[in-house]
Enzyme design. Sequence first.
Site, PDB file in Angstrom:
ATOM      1  N   ALA A 283       0.832  -1.216   0.000  1.00 22.45           N
ATOM      2  CA  ALA A 283       0.000   0.000   0.000  1.00 22.45           C
ATOM      3  C   ALA A 283       0.859   1.255   0.000  1.00 22.45           C
ATOM      4  CB  ALA A 283      -0.916  -0.008   1.223  1.00 22.45           C
TER       5      ALA A 283
ATOM      6  N   ARG B 218      -2.932   9.121  -9.695  1.00 27.63           N
ATOM      7  CA  ARG B 218      -4.084   9.328 -10.580  1.00 27.63           C
ATOM      8  C   ARG B 218      -5.394   9.571  -9.824  1.00 27.63           C
ATOM      9  NH1 ARG B 218      -3.473   4.198 -14.184  1.00 27.63           N
ATOM     10  NH2 ARG B 218      -2.085   3.619 -12.488  1.00 27.63           N
TER      11      ARG B 218
END
Length: 450
Positions: free
Chosen positions: A12, A18
């Site tokens: 993670a 994005r």
Amino acid sequence: MAHRPLACVILAAGKGTRMKSDMPKVLHRVAGRPMVGHVLAAVKALDPDHVVVVVGPGMDSVAAAVAPYPTAVQQEQRGTADAVRAAFGLLEGFTGDVVVLYGDTPLVTPDTLRAMVTARRQASDPAVVVLGMRPEDPGAYGRLILNARGGLEKIVEYLDASADERAVTLCNAGLMAFDGARMFDLIGRVGNQNAKSEFYLTDVVQIARVSGMACAVVEAAPAEVVGVNSRAELAEVERLMQRRLRKAAMDNGATLCDPDSTLFSHDTRLGRDVIVGAHVVFAPGVTVADGVEIKPFCHLEQTRIDSGAVIGPYARLRPGADIGPDAHIGNFVEIKNAVVESGAKVNHLTYIGDARIGAKANIGAGTITCNYDGFSKSHTDIGAGAFIGSNSSLVAPVSIGDGAIVGAGSVVTSAVEADALVVSRAQQKAYVGWAKRFRERKQAEKANKA
Ligand code: UD1
Ligand code: MG
């Protein structure tokens, strides 16, 4: 059979560029829970001996969200193999099986993880098991290259793939299961000679094969391994998760009148024969007992509803609403931190906050508990069988005894005894003929002007 230990590593550390967000990607919510929380829930179902979440520098909010599971920090994002290496310190000497998952792939199920672990433990003893999928559009996913015997030979990243390799439809979903005894060495040997100069975890397959070790593939439904890289993909994953939650609610015996407009949270619990009207939103922490009807356009959060209650339409149940059996909560009613006991009715245009409403009490339209003085909250206690007339203000702290009646339009500021009638409003005065005289005077004035 002896217990073979299991470890899970969740990657993670990605910035999630994005997403265009100030929040780490894996904390974005799906069905009311951070994505990484869904991954942890799937992992937890396997009862692993170790869990490590790999985060980026400064991702304290992720560490807090996954606590008490430990986190390892990957200092620089140099690829998925480098990310797993960041967890090595916490797994030192571990020789069981290791499942590597992505924090941004929240739809993965315990069954699929179990299938990967089972495949890892099969007789051929593969060093690596890769989760594969055949998505409708293979896009830029890594491709799984099989040999003539159907065994997994290597994974090529899209950017590094030849035209023939890009034509392969079996893709890398990203999750892998390793034999811990061989994993540290295999991942240690991964280099970064590729299009992105990154350390690709996917390279372990070829490294294992060259060393004569077997590798295997387990296939998953593409809908289970959709990864979230953008807000549009977040919305798509939410849609898939909602579809799953709606189906589970119906499988358990609830009627959803318009499933597509019902929004669930990951932890919504509905009993049997619950009927849910269109456009109902279950925020986190809602438990509904058997035989409850929730009419259209309700919003519920951290609320418990007992059997036979009827809610809505257009009700808002906020944290701490505790609705007793057969109670009725009607339209444009807001309830917060309040116990509504068995059979009580709060049917129209009312705010009940920080209160208890006794069994079978009737709360008239427009009743407001005035629970807040700008600094602190105070309690309102309404006894069993009490009747609160319409448009009353109950100024807390205040109590209304069992069976008492409050006259409509009253402002109640001090305790009302059981079975008393309280009326606190100006005496009604009537001026006989006044209205008629008023109209006549006004009409005469108008005529004079004209
Ligand atoms: C990866 C796979 C690709 C697969 C795809 C499936 C590799 C090299 N490629 O590509 O074969 O088809 O997933 O979705 O593994 N991460 C880190 N640290 C890093 C880099 C990544 O923690 O340095 C984490 C990210 O936060 C993310 C996961 O690893 O959770 C995957 O990284 P991402 O960059 O999305 O890999 P893909 O290019 O999608
Ligand atoms: Mg990705």
